[in-house]
Design an enzyme around this catalytic site. Structure first.
Site, PDB file in Angstrom:
ATOM      1  N   TYR A 205       0.684  -1.343  -0.287  1.00 13.87           N
ATOM      2  CA  TYR A 205       0.184   0.278   0.036  1.00 13.87           C
ATOM      3  C   TYR A 205       1.059   1.736   0.019  1.00 13.87           C
ATOM      4  O   TYR A 205       0.868   1.873  -0.987  1.00 13.87           O
ATOM      5  CB  TYR A 205      -0.719  -0.303   1.049  1.00 13.87           C
ATOM      6  CG  TYR A 205      -2.137  -0.817   1.107  1.00 13.87           C
ATOM      7  CD1 TYR A 205      -2.034  -1.373  -0.410  1.00 13.87           C
ATOM      8  CD2 TYR A 205      -2.893  -0.807   1.827  1.00 13.87           C
ATOM      9  CE1 TYR A 205      -2.903  -2.814  -0.780  1.00 13.87           C
ATOM     10  CE2 TYR A 205      -4.183  -1.912   1.809  1.00 13.87           C
ATOM     11  CZ  TYR A 205      -4.137  -2.815   0.350  1.00 13.87           C
ATOM     12  OH  TYR A 205      -5.530  -3.571  -0.001  1.00 13.87           O
ATOM     13  N   GLU A 212       1.275   6.077  -7.301  1.00 12.31           N
ATOM     14  CA  GLU A 212       0.330   7.248  -7.809  1.00 12.31           C
ATOM     15  C   GLU A 212       0.364   8.352  -7.534  1.00 12.31           C
ATOM     16  O   GLU A 212       0.347   9.199  -8.293  1.00 12.31           O
ATOM     17  CB  GLU A 212      -0.634   6.625  -7.078  1.00 12.31           C
ATOM     18  CG  GLU A 212      -1.846   5.380  -7.270  1.00 12.31           C
ATOM     19  CD  GLU A 212      -2.555   5.173  -6.348  1.00 12.31           C
ATOM     20  OE1 GLU A 212      -3.327   5.910  -5.692  1.00 12.31           O
ATOM     21  OE2 GLU A 212      -2.530   4.153  -5.742  1.00 12.31           O
TER      22      GLU A 212
END
Length: 283
Positions: A205, A212
């Site tokens: 994560y 991103e």
């Protein structure tokens, strides 16, 4: 951000057994409003009508509930198997590309069709039990945003190393997650899959979020130069929108949202792997 929805998986085998007595609540995530759930079938229906139900309806209700439960189980099993297979295909394509080319350049272009299909298909995802609107909305909308409004729309950034970061993180996460859901629904969950589901995210994560954010950051100069997706004044609607500043706000939103999602998963990990009883507020 990584998708964190856990309610559909926890205790799936026990729920499957209970479905024979009452239909599950199906929640459909609307593609026009990420994070919004619409109840498709209610388990609260008990065959009564203002206190006066007919004997025939009472006799038919258990059969109807049983059929609905079987249909829901069949749909979710098919859905999760299909999604597991899709992300496996994507993973194999990525590995083959890198082994043949020896570089990440061109990787996104070679897998983009598969990525777009299966990530967009997640908008039709059906959940058996209610989940957090915040968690579901953030995880789905952020993925669609990254796929269509960043990497698809801004081609100069498709060869950035950061794109590979979130592609790898997403792929491993989704293979693990959908495998977990599939085996849970079949009531044959291998411990390794369960362990992987609640341990891999600890690294994946943050890696995915870093990929991103770095990808959005790489897109900023192009967006500012071209003015893409921006609306300038004057116009007949007297409305303005600057996509460049929207991306800056989006990046800033990761600061409060990511910790919530990450700590949500850590709580789920303690609950599932260590049996801790955790009381969470409804969102």
């Amino acid at each position: 951000m990584g998708r964190l929805t856990e309610a559909a998986a926890l205790g799936s085998g026990a729920r499957a057994a209970r479905w024979a007595g009452s239909p599950p609540t199906l929640l459909l995530l609307s593609p026009t409003s990420p994070g919004c759930a619409a109840t498709m079938a209610s388990s609260d229906e008990d065959g009564t009508n203002g206190g006066a139900s007919e004997a025939g309806e009472d006799r038919e209700a258990p059969g109807k509930r049983r059929r609905l439960g079987l249909l829901a189980t069949a749909w979710l099993t098919f859905y999760n198997i299909a999604m597991t297979a899709g992300w496996l295909v994507l993973a194999i394509a990525m590995v083959r590309f890198y082994m043949e080319k020896g570089t990440h350049r061109g990787l996104y272009k070679s897998v983009q069709k598969t990525l777009k299909f299966f990530q967009t298909f997640a908008l039709l995802e059906v959940r058996i039990v209610p989940t957090s609107v915040l968690v579901t909305g953030v995880q789905v909308s952020s993925r669609i945003f990254m796929v269509w409004l960043i990497t698809h729309s801004i081609k100069p950034i498709q060869n950035e190393e950061s794109v590979v970061l979130f592609l790898v993180a997403w792929t491993v996460t989704e293979i693990t997650r959908y495998s977990f859901y599939t085996f849970s629904l079949l009531d044959h969950l291998p411990y390794f899959i369960k362990w992987a589901r609640y341990n891999f995210f600890i690294i994946l994560y943050p890696v995915g979020v870093a990929g991103e954010l770095l990808t959005i950051y790489a897109a900023l100069p192009y967006v500012k130069k071209t003015g893409m997706f921006s609306i300038r004044l004057p116009n007949k609607y007297n409305v303005s929108f600057d996509y460049y500043y929207f991306l800056l706000i989006t990046m800033a939103s990761y600061i409060p949202l990511f910790p919530q999602l990450y700590f949500h998963m850590l709580r789920q990990r303690r609950k599932v792997l260590h049996g801790e009883v955790i009381v969470e507020k409804d969102d």
